[in-house]
Design an enzyme around this catalytic site. Structure first.
Site, short mmCIF file in Angstrom:
data_model
loop_
_atom_site.label_atom_id
_atom_site.label_comp_id
_atom_site.label_asym_id
_atom_site.label_seq_id
_atom_site.Cartn_x
_atom_site.Cartn_y
_atom_site.Cartn_z
CB CYS A 1 -0.84 0.21 5.04
SG CYS A 1 0.70 -0.67 4.67
CD GLU B 1 -1.34 -2.38 2.00
OE1 GLU B 1 -2.15 -3.25 2.37
OE2 GLU B 1 -0.10 -2.50 2.18
#
Length: 163
Positions: free
Chosen positions: A91, A60
């Protein structure tokens, strides 16, 4: 607030899962992500933790970094982050800092834990009283308010870019 998951969401999420699988076959971790901007541009990321010796190189974060670099902005307002797995706290925080509007994920944290990627310790860290945490985080003010100098300088700097 509930959002309807569209056919396009399924396509992007399937793409993230394919990226994750391909990354495993290349010796990387089983995580893939796709950022789709409000303008419809698509940017990929895979887990590069072991390849780059970088514990922050989650799929991510890699996708967010690529999207920001390629679009020339740190503000991904209107974007959707598609992830092959439920994003960890780092993330999610990265998506928040990038102002991503939505996050859509496939496998969840329990699926990841079953495969040996257990993020429970990170979630528990924030729920544990500070004094009992395994990693101590301490506040120490510098003499003569030196700890405020970066903020004072920022406030006075005419060419700063607000974020």
């Amino acid at each position: 607030m509930s959002t309807v998951i569209s056919h396009t969401d399924h396509d992007h999420l399937s793409h993230a899962a394919r990226l994750a699988t391909e990354n495993v076959l290349k010796g990387g971790g089983p995580f893939g992500a796709v950022v789709v901007t409000a303008a419809g541009l698509s940017f990929e990321g895979v887990n590069r933790v072991t390849a780059n010796n970088d514990p922050t190189a989650h799929a991510e974060v890699t996708a967010i970094r690529t999207a920001c670099s390629e679009t020339g902005t740190f503000d991904l307002s209107g974007a959707t982050l598609y992830s092959s797995c439920e994003p960890c706290p780092m993330c999610l925080a990265s998506a928040l800092w990038a102002r991503v509007d939505r996050v859509v994920f496939a496998a969840d944290r329990n699926d990841a834990a079953a495969a040996g990627f257990d993020d429970a310790v990170f979630y528990e860290f924030f729920e544990t009283p500070a004094v009992d945490r395994p990693m101590q985080v301490e506040h120490l003010q510098l003499a003569d308010a030196g700890h405020l100098q970066p903020f004072t300088t920022w406030g006075a700097f005419a060419d700063r870019i607000e974020y």
